[in-house]
Design an enzyme around this catalytic site. Structure first.
Site, PDB file in Angstrom:
ATOM      1  N   ASP A 185      -4.533  12.845  21.821  1.00 21.18           N
ATOM      2  CA  ASP A 185      -3.220  12.580  21.216  1.00 21.18           C
ATOM      3  C   ASP A 185      -3.386  13.256  19.695  1.00 21.18           C
ATOM      4  O   ASP A 185      -2.291  13.679  19.379  1.00 21.18           O
ATOM      5  CB  ASP A 185      -2.848  11.113  20.983  1.00 21.18           C
ATOM      6  CG  ASP A 185      -2.205  10.555  22.133  1.00 21.18           C
ATOM      7  OD1 ASP A 185      -1.969  11.259  23.202  1.00 21.18           O
ATOM      8  OD2 ASP A 185      -1.926   9.267  22.405  1.00 21.18           O
ATOM      9  N   ASN A 197      -4.532   8.585   2.024  1.00 20.67           N
ATOM     10  CA  ASN A 197      -4.999   7.790   3.232  1.00 20.67           C
ATOM     11  C   ASN A 197      -5.555   8.834   4.054  1.00 20.67           C
ATOM     12  O   ASN A 197      -6.868   9.185   4.307  1.00 20.67           O
ATOM     13  CB  ASN A 197      -3.985   7.146   3.963  1.00 20.67           C
ATOM     14  CG  ASN A 197      -3.777   5.634   3.472  1.00 20.67           C
ATOM     15  OD1 ASN A 197      -4.763   5.293   2.833  1.00 20.67           O
ATOM     16  ND2 ASN A 197      -2.801   4.980   4.117  1.00 20.67           N
ATOM     17  N   ASP A 221       0.804  -1.188  -0.102  1.00 20.69           N
ATOM     18  CA  ASP A 221      -0.116  -0.068  -0.045  1.00 20.69           C
ATOM     19  C   ASP A 221       0.796   1.199   0.179  1.00 20.69           C
ATOM     20  O   ASP A 221       0.480   2.133  -0.374  1.00 20.69           O
ATOM     21  CB  ASP A 221      -0.906   0.069   1.235  1.00 20.69           C
ATOM     22  CG  ASP A 221      -1.845  -1.245   1.419  1.00 20.69           C
ATOM     23  OD1 ASP A 221      -2.474  -1.334   0.176  1.00 20.69           O
ATOM     24  OD2 ASP A 221      -2.221  -1.798   2.031  1.00 20.69           O
ATOM     25  N   GLY A 222       2.082   1.237   0.586  1.00 22.75           N
ATOM     26  CA  GLY A 222       2.922   2.234   0.672  1.00 22.75           C
ATOM     27  C   GLY A 222       3.615   2.639  -0.618  1.00 22.75           C
ATOM     28  O   GLY A 222       3.661   3.847  -1.092  1.00 22.75           O
TER      29      GLY A 222
HETATM   30  N1  LIG Z   1      -1.507   2.986  14.074  1.00 24.18           N
HETATM   31  C1  LIG Z   1      -1.643   2.746  12.890  1.00 24.18           C
HETATM   32  O1  LIG Z   1      -2.378   1.815  12.326  1.00 24.18           O
HETATM   33  C2  LIG Z   1      -0.775   3.442  11.855  1.00 24.18           C
HETATM   34  C3  LIG Z   1       0.360   4.466  12.425  1.00 24.18           C
HETATM   35  C4  LIG Z   1       0.877   5.300  11.420  1.00 24.18           C
HETATM   36  C5  LIG Z   1       0.526   5.127  10.290  1.00 24.18           C
HETATM   37  N2  LIG Z   1      -0.346   4.228   9.891  1.00 24.18           N
HETATM   38  C6  LIG Z   1      -0.460   4.383   8.496  1.00 24.18           C
HETATM   39  O2  LIG Z   1       0.473   4.082   7.694  1.00 24.18           O
HETATM   40  C7  LIG Z   1       0.233   4.919   6.435  1.00 24.18           C
HETATM   41  C8  LIG Z   1       1.670   5.187   5.612  1.00 24.18           C
HETATM   42  O3  LIG Z   1       1.808   3.929   5.077  1.00 24.18           O
HETATM   43  P1  LIG Z   1       3.444   3.064   4.465  1.00 24.18           P
HETATM   44  O4  LIG Z   1       3.118   2.008   4.183  1.00 24.18           O
HETATM   45  O5  LIG Z   1       3.778   4.413   3.864  1.00 24.18           O
HETATM   46  O6  LIG Z   1       3.809   3.239   6.287  1.00 24.18           O
HETATM   47  P2  LIG Z   1       4.376   1.782   6.870  1.00 24.18           P
HETATM   48  O7  LIG Z   1       5.458   1.145   5.756  1.00 24.18           O
HETATM   49  O8  LIG Z   1       4.618   2.155   8.025  1.00 24.18           O
HETATM   50  O9  LIG Z   1       3.127   0.857   6.791  1.00 24.18           O
HETATM   51  C9  LIG Z   1       1.891   0.970   7.341  1.00 24.18           C
HETATM   52  C10 LIG Z   1       0.997  -0.164   7.313  1.00 24.18           C
HETATM   53  O10 LIG Z   1      -0.245   0.538   7.092  1.00 24.18           O
HETATM   54  C11 LIG Z   1      -0.817  -0.287   5.642  1.00 24.18           C
HETATM   55  N3  LIG Z   1      -1.772   0.697   4.998  1.00 24.18           N
HETATM   56  C12 LIG Z   1      -1.301   1.754   4.397  1.00 24.18           C
HETATM   57  N4  LIG Z   1      -2.444   2.085   3.669  1.00 24.18           N
HETATM   58  C13 LIG Z   1      -3.517   1.474   4.162  1.00 24.18           C
HETATM   59  C14 LIG Z   1      -4.973   1.459   3.804  1.00 24.18           C
HETATM   60  N5  LIG Z   1      -5.321   2.474   3.170  1.00 24.18           N
HETATM   61  N6  LIG Z   1      -5.576   0.390   4.446  1.00 24.18           N
HETATM   62  C15 LIG Z   1      -5.029  -0.434   5.207  1.00 24.18           C
HETATM   63  N7  LIG Z   1      -3.752  -0.591   5.467  1.00 24.18           N
HETATM   64  C16 LIG Z   1      -2.861   0.433   4.980  1.00 24.18           C
HETATM   65  C17 LIG Z   1       0.431  -0.721   4.943  1.00 24.18           C
HETATM   66  O11 LIG Z   1      -0.063  -1.922   4.341  1.00 24.18           O
HETATM   67  C18 LIG Z   1       1.273  -1.089   6.225  1.00 24.18           C
HETATM   68  O12 LIG Z   1       1.133  -2.335   6.559  1.00 24.18           O
HETATM   69  C19 LIG Z   1      -0.320   5.994   6.772  1.00 24.18           C
HETATM   70  O13 LIG Z   1      -1.046   6.768   5.918  1.00 24.18           O
HETATM   71  C20 LIG Z   1      -1.199   5.552   7.879  1.00 24.18           C
HETATM   72  O14 LIG Z   1      -2.423   5.258   7.508  1.00 24.18           O
HETATM   73  C21 LIG Z   1      -1.040   3.599  10.629  1.00 24.18           C
HETATM   74  N1  LIG Z   2       9.039   4.161  -5.148  1.00 23.16           N
HETATM   75  C1  LIG Z   2       8.970   4.622  -3.919  1.00 23.16           C
HETATM   76  N2  LIG Z   2      10.098   5.503  -3.483  1.00 23.16           N
HETATM   77  C2  LIG Z   2      10.217   5.946  -2.211  1.00 23.16           C
HETATM   78  N3  LIG Z   2       9.606   5.510  -1.232  1.00 23.16           N
HETATM   79  C3  LIG Z   2       8.613   4.601  -1.474  1.00 23.16           C
HETATM   80  C4  LIG Z   2       8.413   3.892  -2.833  1.00 23.16           C
HETATM   81  N4  LIG Z   2       7.695   2.956  -2.789  1.00 23.16           N
HETATM   82  C5  LIG Z   2       7.000   2.917  -1.433  1.00 23.16           C
HETATM   83  N5  LIG Z   2       7.892   3.799  -0.659  1.00 23.16           N
HETATM   84  C6  LIG Z   2       7.758   3.930   0.855  1.00 23.16           C
HETATM   85  O1  LIG Z   2       8.379   2.703   1.344  1.00 23.16           O
HETATM   86  C7  LIG Z   2       7.503   2.486   2.360  1.00 23.16           C
HETATM   87  C8  LIG Z   2       6.939   0.894   2.160  1.00 23.16           C
HETATM   88  O2  LIG Z   2       6.517   0.733   1.017  1.00 23.16           O
HETATM   89  P1  LIG Z   2       5.589  -0.688   0.891  1.00 23.16           P
HETATM   90  O3  LIG Z   2       5.023  -0.667  -0.373  1.00 23.16           O
HETATM   91  O4  LIG Z   2       6.348  -2.027   1.220  1.00 23.16           O
HETATM   92  O5  LIG Z   2       4.384  -0.539   2.031  1.00 23.16           O
HETATM   93  P2  LIG Z   2       3.586  -1.288   3.025  1.00 23.16           P
HETATM   94  O6  LIG Z   2       2.394  -1.004   3.009  1.00 23.16           O
HETATM   95  O7  LIG Z   2       4.427  -1.024   4.400  1.00 23.16           O
HETATM   96  O8  LIG Z   2       3.961  -2.699   2.525  1.00 23.16           O
HETATM   97  P3  LIG Z   2       3.149  -4.010   2.958  1.00 23.16           P
HETATM   98  O9  LIG Z   2       1.756  -3.660   2.187  1.00 23.16           O
HETATM   99  O10 LIG Z   2       3.588  -5.290   2.646  1.00 23.16           O
HETATM  100  O11 LIG Z   2       3.163  -4.055   4.424  1.00 23.16           O
HETATM  101  C9  LIG Z   2       6.380   3.240   2.378  1.00 23.16           C
HETATM  102  O12 LIG Z   2       6.644   4.140   3.599  1.00 23.16           O
HETATM  103  C10 LIG Z   2       6.298   3.866   1.007  1.00 23.16           C
HETATM  104  O13 LIG Z   2       5.929   5.283   1.275  1.00 23.16           O
END
Ligand SMILES: NC(=O)c1ccc[n+]([C@@H]2O[C@H](COP(=O)([O-])OP(=O)(O)OC[C@H]3O[C@@H](n4cnc5c(N)ncnc54)[C@H](O)[C@@H]3O)[C@@H](O)[C@H]2O)c1
Ligand SMILES: Nc1ncnc2c1ncn2[C@@H]1O[C@H](COP(=O)(O)OP(=O)(O)OP(=O)(O)O)[C@@H](O)[C@H]1O
Length: 524
Positions: A400, A370, A291-292
């Site tokens: 918070d 998001n 998703d990231g």
């Molecule tokens: N307490 C929490 O649950 C918490 C805290 C901080 C951030 N986040 C989420 O992490 C997101 C950033 O994601 P990232 O991947 O860059 O950071 P990250 O790598 O820290 O991953 C955060 C997790 O959130 C999940 N996630 C992201 N978007 C989602 C969605 N729309 N629905 C369900 N799960 C989702 C990802 O799959 C990943 O497992 C933020 O937008 C925020 O929503 C969650």
């Molecule tokens: N092309 C990119 N360049 C820079 N940062 C990126 C890029 N793709 C993803 N990221 C960052 O790397 C982090 C991990 O991305 P990833 O797609 O693995 O997300 P994730 O949701 O944590 O994975 P998962 O769903 O497997 O838990 C996220 O914080 C995302 O913003």
């Protein structure tokens, strides 16, 4: 002896006539019960106690079977009666619906000049509909209109009876503020006072290519060997088999060239200014990651976003419905179209600094897919965030922090903070507090057209911190504010099946939503 009993038992059950649906006839059961009794009566005469006991048991079973069959027959009769009632009701409703929809049927015996008037009004109505549709076409916004301007229709009975007519009224709505005429639509005007919606505003959307896509942007999760391998393989396939132009990030181009000079054809961009023009060059975005990576991809587009095809690596994400192992089949289907898409709404966020609040030229908005989060950062004080919805005071958030989330983000941070999960196609802004001090503070969902303002009071003891999709933290000093509203550029993401099916699969598989563990017991 026992052989006989078993056989009679079998015979008894074999003689129970069954209906097509497998139900046993209660009358035949009654006669079978008698037969069992007649057969056993002489046989058990003078036999030992075991046999008596067994015959008693057999009788009880037969009786129970008869009672069950009677119950089923009764339920079936009941069901047939309800089905009949339901069909009558349905036919009646269809008749009423048909009446309400066909204009001719509304014109009962009214005086002729009156009917003429109505006909003219109808002409005007259809003209109005024509205008609205034209206006929809021009604006790219579609509002489904039912117009029935002016006077009575199905009230004709009351008119004939000399009763008073219901007051006529007209509904209108506008998006983007009162001042903008561009988005204004007159909608419903019903003499009867009955408001109905003609169509659902948000349906499953289908994308059909009018010309074949030429250019694909491939984005990958950084520091991932599997992403690197699949990326190289996919780009080679897209070039050789689909003859497409490929764009990648500068980092990925260097990685590919380290691997082989074959990838010389791959395009990239030099700086942020050039990246801003990506949407003018790219027909389709492919993401390889979680998703990231989808969030990252969306953040590259500060305006319109091309359709996004999100492949997961490993586990399925909430926004990544495609398996990377099957990329050829998936991309084949997508490049050909049509495809179901989800239009994922984004929020646009402006930070207004106290020192610059009178300046007209504010920074470009930040778009989030998001959520935007305002929290206390490292401060140990409770946040003190004063929130407004348009010009209405909503509440002060002491806790918070606060999450303003899209419906796509409803399964992310907002969910962890106690917000509801919302289908991503629903437009709205989720207002979810983070660990509120007041126990009665429940999350809210605002409609799409509002602007939410979060104000840090000038006398606040500490600053707050804002972050966008978990990134780009900024400090909000006392007196600063955050403005958040729905952005006009959603992210169109391709669906594996359709919007609803993908959403449900993601919450079932991703969250194990409402899954109850059942114990497997060995049957005795
Ligand atoms: N307490 C929490 O649950 C918490 C805290 C901080 C951030 N986040 C989420 O992490 C997101 C950033 O994601 P990232 O991947 O860059 O950071 P990250 O790598 O820290 O991953 C955060 C997790 O959130 C999940 N996630 C992201 N978007 C989602 C969605 N729309 N629905 C369900 N799960 C989702 C990802 O799959 C990943 O497992 C933020 O937008 C925020 O929503 C969650
Ligand atoms: N092309 C990119 N360049 C820079 N940062 C990126 C890029 N793709 C993803 N990221 C960052 O790397 C982090 C991990 O991305 P990833 O797609 O693995 O997300 P994730 O949701 O944590 O994975 P998962 O769903 O497997 O838990 C996220 O914080 C995302 O913003």
């Amino acid at each position: 002896m026992y052989t006989f009993q078993l056989k009679s038992n079998e015979n008894a059950s074999a003689s129970y006539p069954q209906h097509e649906n497998g139900h046993v006839d209660s009358i035949s059961l009654l006669s079978s019960e008698k037969t069992v009794q007649e057969l056993l009566e002489p046989a058990i005469h003078g036999m030992d106690g075991h046999l008596v006991e067994f015959s008693e048991a057999l009788r009880t079973v037969t009786k129970a079977l008869r009672l069950a069959a009677e119950g089923i027959a009764c339920a079936q009769a009941d069901a047939a009666e309800w089905k009949h009632k339901y069909e009558l009701e349905r036919a009646r409703n269809m008749q009423l619906e048909h009446k309400a929809l066909s204009p001719e049927e509304h014109h009962c015996d009214l005086p002729s000049e009156r009917t003429e008037g109505l006909n003219n009004q109808e002409d005007a109505t259809y003209q109005a509909i024509g205008q609205t549709l034209k206006c929809c076409g021009e604006n790219g916004i579609c509002t489904h209109v039912i117009l029935r301007d002016g006077e009575a229709d199905s009230d004709c009975e009351s008119v004939k009876n000399g009763k008073k007519k219901k007051a006529s009224f007209k509904l209108a709505w506008c998006c983007k503020g009162e001042s903008s005429d561009q988005y204004k639509h007159d909608v419903v005007s019903f003499a009867t006072g009955n408001i109905t919606t003609a169509e659902h505003s948000s349906k499953q959307i289908s994308l059909k290519w009018e010309t074949s896509p030429q250019t694909v942007l491939v984005l990958t999760r950084p520091n991932s060997t599997s992403a690197r391998i699949i990326c190289a393989e996919m780009i080679r396939w897209l070039k050789e088999h689909k003859k497409l132009d490929i764009f990648v990030e500068p980092r990925v181009r260097s990685e590919l060239l380290t691997e082989s000079s074959f990838f010389n054809f791959v395009h990239t961009w030099e700086d942020d200014k050039e990246a801003l023009l990506l949407h003018t060059k790219v027909d389709l975005v492919v993401t390889l990651g979680g998703d990231g990576t989808v969030l990252w991809g969306a953040s590259l587009f500060k305006g319109p976003v091309p359709p996004v095809v999100a492949f997961s690596l490993g586990s399925l994400g909430f926004m990544t419905p495609f398996y990377s192992e099957h990329y050829k089949e998936s991309l084949d289907a997508i490049l050909q179209g049509p495809i179901s898409i989800t239009l994922r709404h984004r929020l646009q966020c402006h930070v207004i600094q106290e020192s610059a609040k009178h300046e007209l030229d504010t920074d470009e908005p930040t778009l989030v897919l998001n959520e935007v989060t305002i929290n206390r950062g490292i401060s140990s004080f409770l946040t003190n965030l004063v929130c407004y919805c348009d010009h209405n005071f909503v509440t002060t958030v002491q806790g918070d922090g606060l999450i303003l989330s899209t419906t796509s983000g409803s399964t992310a941070y907002s969910l962890a903070a106690g917000g509801s999960m919302v289908h991503p196609q629903v437009p709205g802004i989720l207002f979810t507090p983070i660990s509120p001090h007041s126990l009665s503070f429940r999350p809210l969902i605002f409609p799409e057209h509002v602007t939410v303002r979060v104000q840090i009071p000038s006398k606040s003891r500490s600053p707050a911190w804002v972050s966008f999709d978990g990134k780009g933290r900024k400090k909000l000093e006392p007196g600063d504010a955050l403005l958040c509203s729905m952005a006009p550029w959603p992210v169109p993401t391709a669906c594996q099946v359709d919007s609803t099916s993908d959403f449900l699969r993601s919450i079932h598989d991703g969250l194990h939503w409402n899954l109850r563990k059942t114990l497997l017991r060995t049957r005795i």
